[in-house]
Motif scaffolding. Structure first.
Motif, PDB file in Angstrom:
ATOM      1  N   ASP A 126       0.850  -1.173   0.009  1.00 25.20           N
ATOM      2  CA  ASP A 126       0.088  -0.076  -0.022  1.00 25.20           C
ATOM      3  C   ASP A 126       0.866   1.433  -0.129  1.00 25.20           C
ATOM      4  O   ASP A 126       1.879   1.335   0.704  1.00 25.20           O
ATOM      5  N   PRO A 127       0.595   2.311  -0.840  1.00 23.69           N
ATOM      6  CA  PRO A 127       1.451   3.545  -0.616  1.00 23.69           C
ATOM      7  C   PRO A 127       1.520   4.226   0.701  1.00 23.69           C
ATOM      8  O   PRO A 127       0.610   4.022   1.345  1.00 23.69           O
ATOM      9  N   ALA A 128       2.823   4.519   0.974  1.00 28.46           N
ATOM     10  CA  ALA A 128       2.926   5.147   2.200  1.00 28.46           C
ATOM     11  C   ALA A 128       3.546   6.767   1.903  1.00 28.46           C
ATOM     12  O   ALA A 128       3.860   7.475   3.038  1.00 28.46           O
ATOM     13  N   GLY A 129       3.330   7.245   1.168  1.00 26.28           N
ATOM     14  CA  GLY A 129       3.929   8.590   0.589  1.00 26.28           C
ATOM     15  C   GLY A 129       5.394   8.388   0.007  1.00 26.28           C
ATOM     16  O   GLY A 129       6.195   7.597   0.292  1.00 26.28           O
ATOM     17  N   GLY A 130       5.382   9.197  -1.314  1.00 31.46           N
ATOM     18  CA  GLY A 130       6.608   9.207  -1.707  1.00 31.46           C
ATOM     19  C   GLY A 130       7.049   7.868  -2.435  1.00 31.46           C
ATOM     20  O   GLY A 130       6.224   7.171  -3.104  1.00 31.46           O
ATOM     21  N   ASN A 131       8.185   7.436  -2.197  1.00 29.86           N
ATOM     22  CA  ASN A 131       8.686   6.131  -2.990  1.00 29.86           C
ATOM     23  C   ASN A 131       8.600   5.153  -1.867  1.00 29.86           C
ATOM     24  O   ASN A 131       9.453   3.871  -1.871  1.00 29.86           O
ATOM     25  N   THR A 132       7.970   5.255  -0.833  1.00 29.47           N
ATOM     26  CA  THR A 132       7.822   4.284   0.422  1.00 29.47           C
ATOM     27  C   THR A 132       6.279   3.662   0.222  1.00 29.47           C
ATOM     28  O   THR A 132       5.480   3.997  -0.068  1.00 29.47           O
ATOM     29  N   TYR A 133       6.412   2.471   0.800  1.00 31.48           N
ATOM     30  CA  TYR A 133       5.166   1.477   0.743  1.00 31.48           C
ATOM     31  C   TYR A 133       4.927   0.717   2.155  1.00 31.48           C
ATOM     32  O   TYR A 133       6.019   0.466   2.774  1.00 31.48           O
ATOM     33  N   ASN A 134       3.831   0.608   2.492  1.00 36.17           N
ATOM     34  CA  ASN A 134       3.371  -0.209   3.521  1.00 36.17           C
ATOM     35  C   ASN A 134       3.504  -1.784   3.143  1.00 36.17           C
ATOM     36  O   ASN A 134       2.368  -2.149   2.329  1.00 36.17           O
ATOM     37  N   VAL A 135       4.207  -2.609   3.516  1.00 35.79           N
ATOM     38  CA  VAL A 135       4.096  -3.854   3.012  1.00 35.79           C
ATOM     39  C   VAL A 135       3.785  -4.962   4.097  1.00 35.79           C
ATOM     40  O   VAL A 135       4.135  -4.994   5.072  1.00 35.79           O
ATOM     41  N   ARG A 136       2.880  -5.773   3.543  1.00 35.63           N
ATOM     42  CA  ARG A 136       2.269  -6.936   4.156  1.00 35.63           C
ATOM     43  C   ARG A 136       3.018  -8.038   3.868  1.00 35.63           C
ATOM     44  O   ARG A 136       2.927  -8.647   2.839  1.00 35.63           O
ATOM     45  N   PHE A 137       3.649  -8.725   4.913  1.00 33.01           N
ATOM     46  CA  PHE A 137       4.388 -10.071   4.581  1.00 33.01           C
ATOM     47  C   PHE A 137       3.412 -11.164   5.108  1.00 33.01           C
ATOM     48  O   PHE A 137       2.349 -11.109   5.473  1.00 33.01           O
ATOM     49  N   GLY A 138       3.876 -12.684   4.671  1.00 33.62           N
ATOM     50  CA  GLY A 138       3.360 -13.790   4.782  1.00 33.62           C
ATOM     51  C   GLY A 138       2.988 -14.015   6.092  1.00 33.62           C
ATOM     52  O   GLY A 138       3.527 -13.596   7.224  1.00 33.62           O
ATOM     53  N   CYS A 139       1.778 -14.673   6.511  1.00 28.73           N
ATOM     54  CA  CYS A 139       1.024 -14.937   7.830  1.00 28.73           C
ATOM     55  C   CYS A 139       1.738 -16.268   8.119  1.00 28.73           C
ATOM     56  O   CYS A 139       1.840 -17.242   7.803  1.00 28.73           O
ATOM     57  N   MET A 140       1.726 -16.054   9.840  1.00 32.25           N
ATOM     58  CA  MET A 140       2.057 -17.320  10.581  1.00 32.25           C
ATOM     59  C   MET A 140       1.248 -18.353  10.262  1.00 32.25           C
ATOM     60  O   MET A 140       1.509 -19.635  10.151  1.00 32.25           O
ATOM     61  N   SER A 141       0.023 -18.051  10.224  1.00 34.17           N
ATOM     62  CA  SER A 141      -1.261 -19.196  10.191  1.00 34.17           C
ATOM     63  C   SER A 141      -1.240 -19.837   8.737  1.00 34.17           C
ATOM     64  O   SER A 141      -1.232 -21.183   8.631  1.00 34.17           O
ATOM     65  N   THR A 142      -0.860 -19.087   8.034  1.00 37.65           N
ATOM     66  CA  THR A 142      -0.724 -19.480   6.512  1.00 37.65           C
ATOM     67  C   THR A 142       0.407 -20.612   6.248  1.00 37.65           C
ATOM     68  O   THR A 142       0.500 -21.596   5.900  1.00 37.65           O
ATOM     69  N   CYS A 143       1.843 -20.146   6.944  1.00 35.73           N
ATOM     70  CA  CYS A 143       2.870 -21.379   7.035  1.00 35.73           C
ATOM     71  C   CYS A 143       2.515 -22.470   7.829  1.00 35.73           C
ATOM     72  O   CYS A 143       2.798 -23.522   7.385  1.00 35.73           O
ATOM     73  N   GLN A 144       1.907 -22.146   8.793  1.00 37.77           N
ATOM     74  CA  GLN A 144       1.395 -23.383   9.745  1.00 37.77           C
ATOM     75  C   GLN A 144       0.413 -24.305   9.211  1.00 37.77           C
ATOM     76  O   GLN A 144       0.521 -25.570   9.246  1.00 37.77           O
ATOM     77  N   ASN A 145      -0.565 -23.766   8.287  1.00 33.28           N
ATOM     78  CA  ASN A 145      -1.439 -24.729   7.711  1.00 33.28           C
ATOM     79  C   ASN A 145      -0.783 -25.455   6.399  1.00 33.28           C
ATOM     80  O   ASN A 145      -0.993 -26.670   6.173  1.00 33.28           O
ATOM     81  N   ALA A 146       0.232 -24.647   5.880  1.00 31.88           N
ATOM     82  CA  ALA A 146       0.890 -25.433   4.817  1.00 31.88           C
ATOM     83  C   ALA A 146       1.972 -26.636   5.421  1.00 31.88           C
ATOM     84  O   ALA A 146       1.946 -27.706   4.805  1.00 31.88           O
ATOM     85  N   PHE A 147       2.406 -26.307   6.693  1.00 32.46           N
ATOM     86  CA  PHE A 147       3.163 -27.236   7.265  1.00 32.46           C
ATOM     87  C   PHE A 147       2.287 -28.402   7.799  1.00 32.46           C
ATOM     88  O   PHE A 147       2.490 -29.817   7.457  1.00 32.46           O
ATOM     89  N   THR A 148       1.091 -28.361   8.244  1.00 31.74           N
ATOM     90  CA  THR A 148       0.220 -29.351   8.462  1.00 31.74           C
ATOM     91  C   THR A 148      -0.340 -30.205   7.450  1.00 31.74           C
ATOM     92  O   THR A 148      -0.092 -31.606   7.439  1.00 31.74           O
ATOM     93  N   GLU A 149      -0.529 -29.708   6.226  1.00 33.29           N
ATOM     94  CA  GLU A 149      -1.039 -30.430   5.131  1.00 33.29           C
ATOM     95  C   GLU A 149      -0.041 -31.106   4.282  1.00 33.29           C
ATOM     96  O   GLU A 149      -0.210 -32.081   3.517  1.00 33.29           O
ATOM     97  N   CYS A 150       1.221 -30.614   4.297  1.00 27.34           N
ATOM     98  CA  CYS A 150       2.149 -30.803   3.387  1.00 27.34           C
ATOM     99  C   CYS A 150       3.615 -31.702   4.045  1.00 27.34           C
ATOM    100  O   CYS A 150       4.208 -32.491   3.018  1.00 27.34           O
ATOM    101  N   SER A 151       3.805 -31.649   5.407  1.00 27.13           N
ATOM    102  CA  SER A 151       4.898 -32.095   5.798  1.00 27.13           C
ATOM    103  C   SER A 151       4.916 -33.738   5.519  1.00 27.13           C
ATOM    104  O   SER A 151       6.111 -34.216   5.255  1.00 27.13           O
TER     105      SER A 151
END
Length: 567
Positions: free
Chosen positions: A94-119
């Protein structure tokens, strides 16, 4: 695929800024125009300086993460893992003004779900490097600031992605696993060296035929079906004795004993198919190491299955004839069937022949469970069970009506006094008493036929319900995801019986499976117990005595002596 899914998001973490769920970072914001995550990314993505979407996907491709490779995952693993890959590879900006941006990174729950189903899946295929490590920083994020990397973020302030449309895979492709017993290496006998059977083979390993035997405790099905085979063999012998009795003994080929004769012949044919698995059980069940038998790949299966379908339908047909004859004789005082045997032969034998011809014509005779071939699960209702139901259920209703009539007449017979001489009764009362006596005499004579009809209907109905409700669980496609867990259980060193117990809730109950097979296997024994009465033993004794006299010449000698007394 030696580098399969390693360093999953190395490029995605380029030029990360401060640790946080929404980090203000340099770089650029751009629409996603790639292909790998097109069904998951529908937002503006953040790109590190001097990096494009194509650069990130190119790096992922070098690591083995491609659409074709992802399609090899199981349905249960595919979507969670794609969400994990896409959310971490392409953070939301999301734009934060100028050339900077607010960035959302990967979720812990998404990682844990992938671990549960794929490990488990990655462990089976020796791809442990692909297993998400949710307690570590996002892969590759330590290359840039901060030095410790960016951890997976809590829900509510992270990049959540979901499938825009359901385009998951239908199964696993050509990954290769180390095959642990009872699995065997895929012989790849299909066209062009493809897998022997996609339903029973996965990633170079196959469940050997008969597949179900490997999914239960060691030796359980072998023991259970040995017992049911023995029961059917006993039924074969006893039903054959009954056929001979009604075929050879005097006065047993006339109505209504002829109905029992034809019914016994059908039950004998129904039981005699056990000869096939007794000679070579696996030869009936399997066409080769992997593939179960069908009429196309195993002639013995086609012949045995055709006999079993014909005998099953014919048995129900003559059982229906017994029920209708009892009804006409008891309720209507009619021996209509005595003069209509030509019609019974056309209906009973002809109907059975037609059903068998349809099953063979459609190519649906195959082995599915136990030790005998029958109609395939997919087509069994339309081809086999519905034609049986067309006879069984109407006959059952007629049988109930007959017994209601018998019960009503019996009650009246107990309530009315018959001590009065018939001369003092009116014509109507005399007729009623005569009918009561006829009904009571009919049930005394034909109670065996009535009991046998009930036993046959109960047996068929019980087997039918098992087939509809439980047997579908053993379909390989239904079991696919649970088979993965079974393989993983074996892979980590657990005993076969322990893993079978973990799988058992997803399979037909062992006891119920054996009971269903035992019930239909014992029909020949039941009809022998019901119909082989003491009178038959006496008649056999007289028959053997007559043969003895005939063979020794004593009969002629007695006649020569008696002629002088005749004179």
């Amino acid at each position: 695929m030696t580098r399969f899914l390693t360093k999953v998001t190395a490029v995605a973490a380029l030029a990360l800024g401060l640790v946080g769920s929404m980090t203000e970072a340099l770089g650029s914001m751009a629409p996603y125009n790639g292909t790998l995550c097109k069904n998951y990314v529908n937002y503006e993505v953040w790109l590190p300086p001097n990096t494009t979407v194509a650069d990130i996907e190119g790096s992922l491709t070098k690591q083995g993460i491609t659409s074709s490779q992802m399609s090899q995952l199981t349905e249960a693993c595919y979507e969670p893992f794609m969400e994990y890959v896409c959310s971490t590879s392409f953070p939301m900006a999301d734009p934060a003004g100028g050339n900077t941006y607010n960035v959302r990174f990967g979720c812990m729950s998404t990682c844990q779900n992938a671990f549960t189903e794929c490990s488990e899946l990655f462990t089976i295929f020796n791809q442990t490097a692909a297993i998400p490590k949710c307690d570590a920083p996002i892969p590759g994020s330590t290359v840039y600031l901060p030095p410790a990397g960016v951890p997976f973020q809590p829900d509510g302030s992270c990049n959540v992605v979901h499938a825009i449309q359901n385009l998951g895979p239908t199964g696993i492709g050509n990954l290769t696993a180390q095959c642990d017993a009872p699995f065997v290496t895929d012989p790849k006998t299909g066209p062009g060296g493809t897998t022997a059977n996609a339903q029973y083979c996965m990633n170079g390993c196959c469940l050997p035929c008969p597949a179900q035997y490997s999914l239960y405790r060691t030796g359980a099905l072998e023991t259970g079906f040995t017992i049911t085979n023995a029961m059917r063999a006993v039924s074969m012998v006893l039903s054959f004795i009954l056929v001979l009795s009604y075929l050879i003994l005097d006065d047993k080929r006339s109505h209504p004993s002829a109905l029992i004769l034809f019914f016994s012949i059908c039950v004998f044919l129904f039981s005699v198919v056990i000869i096939f698995p007794l000679i070579d059980t696996r030869g009936i069940q399997c066409a080769d190491l992997i593939n179960p038998s069908t009429q196309q790949n195993n002639l013995k299966c086609a012949i045995q299955g055709a006999i079993l379908v014909f005998a099953s339908v014919a048995t129900c047909g003559w059982c229906t004839a017994l029920i209708l004859n009892l009804h006409f004789h008891t309720v209507w005082n009619s021996a209509w069937f005595a003069k209509k045997y030509w019609l019974l032969h056309i209906l009973c034998w002809g109907y059975a022949t037609a059903v068998t011809a349809v099953a063979l014509g459609m190519g649906e005779i195959q082995w599915d469970f136990a030790t005998l071939c029958l109609v395939s699960q997919a087509k069994a209702p339309q081809i086999f069970f519905y034609p049986l139901a067309a006879m069984i259920f109407p006959a059952f209703l007629v049988h109930i009506a007959t017994f209601f009539h018998i019960a009503r007449i019996s009650t009246q017979a107990g309530a009315d006094s018959e001590t009065m001489s018939r001369s003092t009764l009116s014509a109507g009362a005399a007729a009623a008493i005569s009918h009561r006596r006829h009904v009571m005499m009919a049930i005394r004579i034909q109670w065996r036929a009535a009991l046998m009809a009930v036993c046959a209907m109960v047996s068929v109905t019980f087997y039918w319900l098992f087939y509809f409700i439980q047997l579908r669980k053993i379909n390989p496609l239904t079991l696919q995801n649970n088979i993965i867990k079974f393989v993983y259980c074996l892979k980590v060193g657990n005993a076969h019986n322990y893993c079978a117990d973990q799988l058992s809730p997803f399979l037909p109950p062992y006891g119920l499976m054996i009971a269903a097979e035992f019930v239909v296997s014992s029909i020949g024994t039941v009809i022998f117990v019901v119909f082989f009465k003491p009178a038959l033993i006496r008649e056999w004794g007289e028959k053997f005595a007559s043969l003895g006299y005939l063979m020794t010449g004593r009969r002629r000698e007695v006649k020569e002596q008696d002629q002088f007394f005749v004179i």
